[in-house]
Design a protein around this motif. Structure first.
Motif, PDB file in Angstrom:
ATOM      1  N   ASN A   1       0.695  -1.299  -0.085  1.00  0.00           N
ATOM      2  CA  ASN A   1      -0.065   0.053  -0.159  1.00  0.00           C
ATOM      3  C   ASN A   1       0.729   1.228  -0.019  1.00  0.00           C
ATOM      4  O   ASN A   1       0.192   2.321  -0.131  1.00  0.00           O
ATOM      5  CB  ASN A   1      -0.980  -0.119   1.202  1.00  0.00           C
ATOM      6  CG  ASN A   1      -1.767  -1.001   1.194  1.00  0.00           C
ATOM      7  OD1 ASN A   1      -2.445  -1.362   0.089  1.00  0.00           O
ATOM      8  ND2 ASN A   1      -2.356  -1.854   2.548  1.00  0.00           N
ATOM      9  N   SER A   2       2.080   1.112  -0.082  1.00  0.00           N
ATOM     10  CA  SER A   2       3.065   2.396   0.007  1.00  0.00           C
ATOM     11  C   SER A   2       2.758   3.083  -1.044  1.00  0.00           C
ATOM     12  O   SER A   2       2.703   2.629  -2.391  1.00  0.00           O
ATOM     13  CB  SER A   2       4.327   1.878   0.306  1.00  0.00           C
ATOM     14  OG  SER A   2       5.313   3.008   0.181  1.00  0.00           O
ATOM     15  N   THR A   3       2.919   4.495  -0.952  1.00  0.00           N
ATOM     16  CA  THR A   3       2.911   5.292  -2.044  1.00  0.00           C
ATOM     17  C   THR A   3       4.251   6.108  -2.205  1.00  0.00           C
ATOM     18  O   THR A   3       4.164   6.961  -3.118  1.00  0.00           O
ATOM     19  CB  THR A   3       1.485   6.509  -1.822  1.00  0.00           C
ATOM     20  OG1 THR A   3       1.906   7.017  -0.689  1.00  0.00           O
ATOM     21  CG2 THR A   3       0.195   5.671  -2.103  1.00  0.00           C
ATOM     22  N   THR A   4       5.091   5.739  -1.602  1.00  0.00           N
ATOM     23  CA  THR A   4       6.286   6.585  -1.569  1.00  0.00           C
ATOM     24  C   THR A   4       7.285   5.812  -2.286  1.00  0.00           C
ATOM     25  O   THR A   4       8.332   6.348  -2.463  1.00  0.00           O
ATOM     26  CB  THR A   4       6.790   6.630  -0.084  1.00  0.00           C
ATOM     27  OG1 THR A   4       7.054   5.373   0.430  1.00  0.00           O
ATOM     28  CG2 THR A   4       5.853   7.521   0.754  1.00  0.00           C
TER      29      THR A   4
END
Length: 330
Positions: A47-50
């Protein structure tokens, strides 16, 4: 509601493992209370957006492999948490393709070794019993990988990661998911062989994967430098040779769609010539060398090995010195 969803998800994952036939009497069944929230790092990575899609998929693949290797899960998951907390430190290196190709080779060999009826040797040392809990975690990590792979921009990276995922699924005994990955690869293979306007990168990727598949049958590494060549070759059957050769020749036929000056096309024929030489197939090696000589317009066998270039780089397909002086780091 959150606890209910968590309970249902874990039951579904256990059902997948049982349905795949990978749990047996030697692997203990664990209760749901024992799993706690061990998959949180998987969700964080997914789920990381970075982090980029490439690093996300690569990290999840690496995490799945770590679960299959066993060891201290707390330390393993802490290491992967660093990718999320410091995303700028984790980017594809200049040797990205080489790293993926090397991993694909190893994944191909390990998957075959794990399913082989042959006695285990020192080459099988990485294959070991896997706990039921780690099977569940590896399965979930792989599920997240294939969910995100279509967002990976580079064709070479995407297809190689599909291949690695396929081999990890094979080790898990999850053949339904393995076949889904293989279907993506076969579509890419067919396009590379028959497409009228196929991209060079897809040809590079497909030829690399076919050679990784061949490596799984006969694990011979063809190094760039002559001094790096490994002398020891493990025993193989005639059927293994024929199957491995078929894959390598298929890769060579695909790269022959590229221009004569293309480096990958030349190197595939060069590596195949050296592969035949290592296996004692003298006539076949000579045939491949002649194909290479035609591509580079030279009959000097020195071109089989590159020269050292500036700052540790390699200079291919020349027989005269083309570099002198210091690296120039300033």
């Amino acid at each position: 509601m959150t606890q209910i969803r968590e309970l249902k998800r874990k039951k579904a994952l256990l059902a997948i493992i049982f349905a795949s036939g990978v749990l047996n009497t030697q692997l203990p069944v664990f209760s749901e209370s024992e799993t706690q929230s061990t998959d949180s790092i998987i969700e964080q990575l997914a789920n990381s957006t970075t982090i980029s899609p490439e690093i996300r998929a690569y990290s999840l693949l690496s995490l799945a492999r770590s679960y299959l290797k066993g060891g201290d899960r707390t330390k393993t998951e802490a290491a992967f948490a660093n990718i999320i907390s410091a995303p700028t430190h984790f980017k594809p290196s200049s040797r990205w393709h080489n790293e993926l190709g090397s991993w694909a080779n190893q994944a191909s060999f390990e998957a075959r070794a794990a399913s082989s009826a042959k006695p285990k040797t020192e080459l099988h040392s990485g294959i070991q019993e896997i706990s039921a809990e780690n099977l569940v975690l590896a399965t979930e990590a792989l599920h997240q990988v294939v969910t995100h792979l279509d967002n990976v921009s580079g064709t070479f990276a995407k297809l190689n990661m599909y291949f690695i995922a396929s081999r990890l699924y094979k080790r898990l005994g999850n053949f339904d998911e393995m076949k889904k990955c293989d279907k993506v690869l076969e579509t890419a293979f067919y396009a590379a062989e028959t497409g009228s306007s196929v991209e060079c990168e897809q040809i590079y990727a497909v030829s690399s994967i076919l050679n990784s598949m061949a490596y799984g049958l006969i694990p011979i590494h063809i190094a760039d430098h002559q001094s790096q060549q490994i002398a020891t070759i493990n025993l193989f059957t005639e059927n293994e040779f024929k199957e491995s050769e078929k894959l390598k020749l298929r890769a060579a036929a695909i790269v022959d769609r590229l221009l004569p000056g293309d480096h990958v096309r030349r190197k595939v024929h060069r590596d195949l010539a050296l592969w035949y030489m290592k296996l004692g197939k003298v006539e076949k090696a000579e045939s491949e060398k002649q194909a290479l000589f035609k591509l580079v317009d030279s009959k000097d066998e020195k071109i089989l090995y590159p020269q050292h270039g500036r700052c540790g780089g390699l200079i291919w397909w020349v027989t005269v010195s083309v570099f002198s002086g210091s690296c120039g780091m300033g």
